[in-house]
Design a protein around this motif. Structure first.
Motif, PDB file in Angstrom:
ATOM      1  N   PRO A  51       3.311  11.352  -8.528  1.00  0.00           N
ATOM      2  CA  PRO A  51       3.827   9.977  -8.637  1.00  0.00           C
ATOM      3  C   PRO A  51       2.792   9.080  -9.297  1.00  0.00           C
ATOM      4  CG  PRO A  51       3.071  10.399  -6.408  1.00  0.00           C
ATOM      5  CD  PRO A  51       2.975  11.715  -7.138  1.00  0.00           C
ATOM      6  N   THR A  52       3.240   7.933  -9.766  1.00  0.00           N
ATOM      7  CA  THR A  52       2.315   6.966 -10.352  1.00  0.00           C
ATOM      8  C   THR A  52       2.449   5.621  -9.647  1.00  0.00           C
ATOM      9  OG1 THR A  52       3.849   6.088 -12.028  1.00  0.00           O
ATOM     10  CG2 THR A  52       2.592   8.060 -12.612  1.00  0.00           C
ATOM     11  N   VAL A  53       1.375   4.864  -9.701  1.00  0.00           N
ATOM     12  CA  VAL A  53       1.384   3.516  -9.123  1.00  0.00           C
ATOM     13  C   VAL A  53       2.392   2.648  -9.859  1.00  0.00           C
ATOM     14  CG1 VAL A  53      -0.005   1.434  -8.818  1.00  0.00           C
ATOM     15  CG2 VAL A  53      -0.992   3.679  -8.317  1.00  0.00           C
ATOM     16  N   GLU A  54       2.422   2.768 -11.205  1.00  0.00           N
ATOM     17  CA  GLU A  54       3.303   1.924 -12.002  1.00  0.00           C
ATOM     18  C   GLU A  54       4.769   2.125 -11.620  1.00  0.00           C
ATOM     19  OE1 GLU A  54      -0.293   2.696 -14.682  1.00  0.00           O
ATOM     20  OE2 GLU A  54       0.800   3.706 -13.093  1.00  0.00           O
ATOM     21  N   GLU A  55       5.216   3.366 -11.565  1.00  0.00           N
ATOM     22  CA  GLU A  55       6.616   3.641 -11.240  1.00  0.00           C
ATOM     23  C   GLU A  55       6.949   3.194  -9.819  1.00  0.00           C
ATOM     24  OE1 GLU A  55       7.811   7.713 -13.340  1.00  0.00           O
ATOM     25  OE2 GLU A  55       5.701   7.665 -12.739  1.00  0.00           O
ATOM     26  N   THR A  56       6.041   3.469  -8.894  1.00  0.00           N
ATOM     27  CA  THR A  56       6.286   3.103  -7.496  1.00  0.00           C
ATOM     28  C   THR A  56       6.353   1.595  -7.320  1.00  0.00           C
ATOM     29  OG1 THR A  56       5.168   5.129  -6.757  1.00  0.00           O
ATOM     30  CG2 THR A  56       5.434   3.353  -5.140  1.00  0.00           C
ATOM     31  N   ALA A  57       5.420   0.882  -7.924  1.00  0.00           N
ATOM     32  CA  ALA A  57       5.393  -0.579  -7.775  1.00  0.00           C
ATOM     33  C   ALA A  57       6.644  -1.219  -8.374  1.00  0.00           C
ATOM     34  CB  ALA A  57       4.136  -1.138  -8.437  1.00  0.00           C
ATOM     35  N   ARG A  83       8.757   1.979   2.515  1.00  0.00           N
ATOM     36  CA  ARG A  83       8.067   3.271   2.385  1.00  0.00           C
ATOM     37  C   ARG A  83       7.211   3.302   1.114  1.00  0.00           C
ATOM     38  NH1 ARG A  83      11.677   7.674   1.669  1.00  0.00           N
ATOM     39  NH2 ARG A  83       9.851   8.985   2.033  1.00  0.00           N
ATOM     40  N   GLY A  84       7.738   2.707   0.049  1.00  0.00           N
ATOM     41  CA  GLY A  84       6.973   2.644  -1.196  1.00  0.00           C
ATOM     42  C   GLY A  84       5.727   1.791  -1.053  1.00  0.00           C
ATOM     43  N   ARG A  85       5.850   0.677  -0.350  1.00  0.00           N
ATOM     44  CA  ARG A  85       4.679  -0.163  -0.115  1.00  0.00           C
ATOM     45  C   ARG A  85       3.670   0.558   0.778  1.00  0.00           C
ATOM     46  NH1 ARG A  85       7.037  -6.269   0.316  1.00  0.00           N
ATOM     47  NH2 ARG A  85       7.014  -5.871   2.541  1.00  0.00           N
ATOM     48  N   GLY A  86       4.181   1.352   1.709  1.00  0.00           N
ATOM     49  CA  GLY A  86       3.272   2.138   2.538  1.00  0.00           C
ATOM     50  C   GLY A  86       2.461   3.117   1.704  1.00  0.00           C
ATOM     51  N   TRP A  87       3.124   3.740   0.721  1.00  0.00           N
ATOM     52  CA  TRP A  87       2.400   4.680  -0.160  1.00  0.00           C
ATOM     53  C   TRP A  87       1.347   3.939  -0.975  1.00  0.00           C
ATOM     54  CZ3 TRP A  87       1.633   5.261  -5.429  1.00  0.00           C
ATOM     55  CH2 TRP A  87       1.110   6.504  -5.829  1.00  0.00           C
ATOM     56  N   LEU A  88       1.713   2.770  -1.512  1.00  0.00           N
ATOM     57  CA  LEU A  88       0.750   1.991  -2.286  1.00  0.00           C
ATOM     58  C   LEU A  88      -0.437   1.577  -1.420  1.00  0.00           C
ATOM     59  CD1 LEU A  88       3.196  -0.306  -4.305  1.00  0.00           C
ATOM     60  CD2 LEU A  88       1.754   1.508  -5.257  1.00  0.00           C
ATOM     61  N   CYS A  89      -0.162   1.174  -0.184  1.00  0.00           N
ATOM     62  CA  CYS A  89      -1.242   0.790   0.736  1.00  0.00           C
ATOM     63  C   CYS A  89      -2.183   1.959   0.992  1.00  0.00           C
ATOM     64  CB  CYS A  89      -0.647   0.318   2.062  1.00  0.00           C
ATOM     65  SG  CYS A  89      -0.720  -1.453   2.314  1.00  0.00           S
TER      66      CYS A  89
END
Length: 599
Positions: free
Chosen positions: A529-535, A555-561
């Motif tokens: 995964p990438t930060v760009e796609e997730t954000a 859940r996506g914000r949890g992954w970014l955190c």
């Protein structure tokens, strides 16, 4: 159980708030001194470095020093498989590998014993032979046709460069001849015949076409009649050259022009001299070159949007004077006259404020969105005229299919003039945020919504044009495409735009994003995964009135955190430049993550 859930939520909120503060400080710390806006930093490019190195190798002692540093960077950045990619993080591809190895070979002949490139040349030769069948020119021509098809806007410059570097006169007749005499037509005819897309390729059209005709004639293929037209063609080239010498502010295009003029016998022409000067000032300390100078206007719009997305603590993010400064800079960066190169009408914004920038729809929409947010957050400076000009410019760009292209109305055959979903949605949002500013916007927006309905795939996704993933089939990235469209539709609806089927489109798009979330909470079209796609996916989903969407966004914000703020400074090459060139921009993961948390 209730206590543990509450404590868990508290910890989550505290972690997110710490992440927001860390990201905010990083983003604010990257502003340029003096202007208060953001320039960002594009990835170093093997292709740009190779072409600039070839130009510098034919110059004076200082230029040779630059060429030596460029050649050393190329040797150090070769991939393990023996090829080069578009960025140091990119997989090897045919174009970058052919150009990098040819530049190294040319440098070795012109500046022997300066850089030990023997191993890189041997490994890259094996890489090319394995994919093209051999290193012979006919095999390379056929292989590049398989990459670019009938689009010669990049394949011909590559073949021209290979012919220049190879020194084989027999290669020139195999380089397709570009219709370079078209450049002598009055500019108004391009617009009349809906051929504006040709004007964007004028530098390569003139320089490469003229070079090929003269060199093929020297190889025994007819008269060098191209020289008869060299005078007016070079005058035209000089007229469209930006003041600092960089065509489209692009290192590869400018280098292609310089090399072609030199090979055609016009290396001493002022256009070549100005182009070389642009390349000199674009060189980086590590010896590399990027593909373009910067995306200053674009990343400033994105950074402004991300910082202003969270109104809590706004004053400690950007004081009123700083917001006024950004708004003033954006207004001043707008094109206020017909573009001297493309003939584009006044009112658009380019990706940069530098002289080589060309107005386009995405940057114009981005600036209009940022200006609206600045106005809502207390900026009082006069911007109505600039906004009206920008909105009219977008309306004038709309294609017959209702969609919005990148640069110019046209046939929809090439990326320059083809409508695309994410840019259309962005333009729709820009108009929705400035209601009733321009007569006829409602009709234009309704046609945009109709285009988006037709372009939505059966599974609910949309494709992006200038964003992708190098590991995905065809390089396509529906995560970014769908996220950008869903976010724009949600915000346009929130601003009062209510076309039929708008909510249904957004719901189907959000469902596609939710269904394609990974088990760890992230998004990505590749193996990782990438930060760009997730954000971007998180930002889109938090705008939906749906429990499933909100859960997926959390859940996506949890992954970014979990990645931590330092990991969010490592960009991925999800950007797609002209002619299928991948790039990354260090601001993307930062500003998109900040917006994902702030929204």
């Amino acid at each position: 159980m209730l206590v543990s859930i509450t404590l868990g939520n508290v910890v989550m909120i505290l972690n997110e708030r710490m992440m927001v503060e860390a990201l905010r400080l990083k983003v604010l710390g990257l502003r340029d001194a003096g202007t208060g806006v953001w320039s960002g930093e594009l990835a170093s490019s093997a292709l740009g470095t190779a072409l600039a190195t070839a130009v510098m190798a034919g110059g004076d002692a200082d230029d040779v020093r630059r060429a030596r540093a460029g050649a050393a960077w190329l040797v150090a950045s070769i991939n393990a498989d023996g090829g080069w990619g578009d960025t140091p993080q990119s997989v090897s591809n045919l174009s970058a590998t052919l150009i990098a190895r040819s530049a190294l070979a040319l440098f070795g002949r012109q500046c022997p014993n300066e850089v030990d490139a023997a191993d890189a040349l041997a490994r890259s030769a094996a890489w090319v032979a394995a994919r093209a069948g051999s290193l012979e020119f006919p095999a390379v021509v056929k292989a590049l046709e398989g990459v670019y098809g009938e689009d010669r806007t990049f394949s011909v410059p590559i073949l021209t460069f290979l012919a220049i570097c190879g020194g084989d006169a027999g290669a020139w007749p195999q380089v397709p001849q570009l219709p370079f005499l078209l450049a002598l037509l009055p500019h108004g005819l391009f617009r009349f015949f809906r051929m504006q897309v040709v004007s964007y390729a004028l530098p390569a059209l003139i320089a490469m076409g003229l070079c090929r005709q003269i060199r093929a004639a020297a190889a025994g293929r007819g008269l060098a009649w191209g020289k008869w037209f060299a005078g007016p063609l070079l005058k035209k080239l000089a007229r469209v050259q930006p003041s600092h010498g960089g065509f489209l502010d692009a290192i590869p295009l400018t280098a292609f022009v310089c090399l072609a003029l030199r090979a055609a016998g016009f290396g001493g022409h002022p256009v070549a001299a100005k182009g070389a000067a642009f390349l000199r000032q674009s060189a980086r300390a590590d010896g590399s070159w990027a593909i373009d100078s910067n995306l200053r206007t674009w990343v400033t719009s994105l950074a402004t949007r991300s910082v202003l997305a969270n109104t809590e603590g706004l004053e400690k993010s950007l004081y009123r004077g700083e917001r006024n400064q950004i708004a003033s800079w954006l207004v001043n960066a707008q094109m206020k006259r017909h573009h001297p190169y493309t003939g584009a009408h006044p009112g658009g914004w380019a990706w940069t404020d530098l002289p080589g920038g060309v107005p386009d729809a995405d940057d114009t929409s981005g600036a209009l969105v940022a200006l609206r947010m600045l106005r809502q957050d207390g900026v009082t400076m006069e911007m109505s005229r600039a906004v009206r000009m920008g909105l009219r410019w977008l309306m004038g760009l709309q294609n017959a299919d209702g969609g919005v292209p990148t640069f110019c109305r046209g046939w929809g055959k090439l990326p320059f003039d083809r409508s695309c979903a994410d840019i259309t949605a962005h333009a729709l949002l820009a108009m929705a945020l400035w209601p009733e500013m321009v007569h006829g916007m409602d009709k234009a927006m309704a046609r945009m919504a109709g285009y988006l309905r037709k372009q939505q795939a059966e599974d609910g996704s949309w494709a992006a044009l200038w964003f992708g993933h190098q590991e995905a089939e065809g390089g396509r990235n529906p995560v970014i495409g769908t996220a950008r469209v869903v976010d724009a539709l949600c915000r346009a609806h929130g601003a009062g735009f209510g076309a039929d089927g708008l909510e249904d489109m957004a719901t189907r798009g959000a469902a596609w994003l939710t269904a394609h979330q990974r088990g760890d909470g992230a998004w990505g079209m590749g193996r990782e995964p990438t930060v760009e796609e997730t954000a971007l996916a998180v930002t889109a989903l938090v705008g939906m009135d749906s429990d499933d969407a909100r859960t997926a966004a959390q859940r996506g914000r949890g992954w970014l955190c979990a990645q931590g703020p330092d990991a969010l400074t490592r960009p991925a090459p999800v950007g797609l430049y002209f002619a299928l060139l991948w790039y990354h921009e260090k601001m993307y993961p930062l500003v998109w993550s900040l917006e994902a948390f702030s929204r």
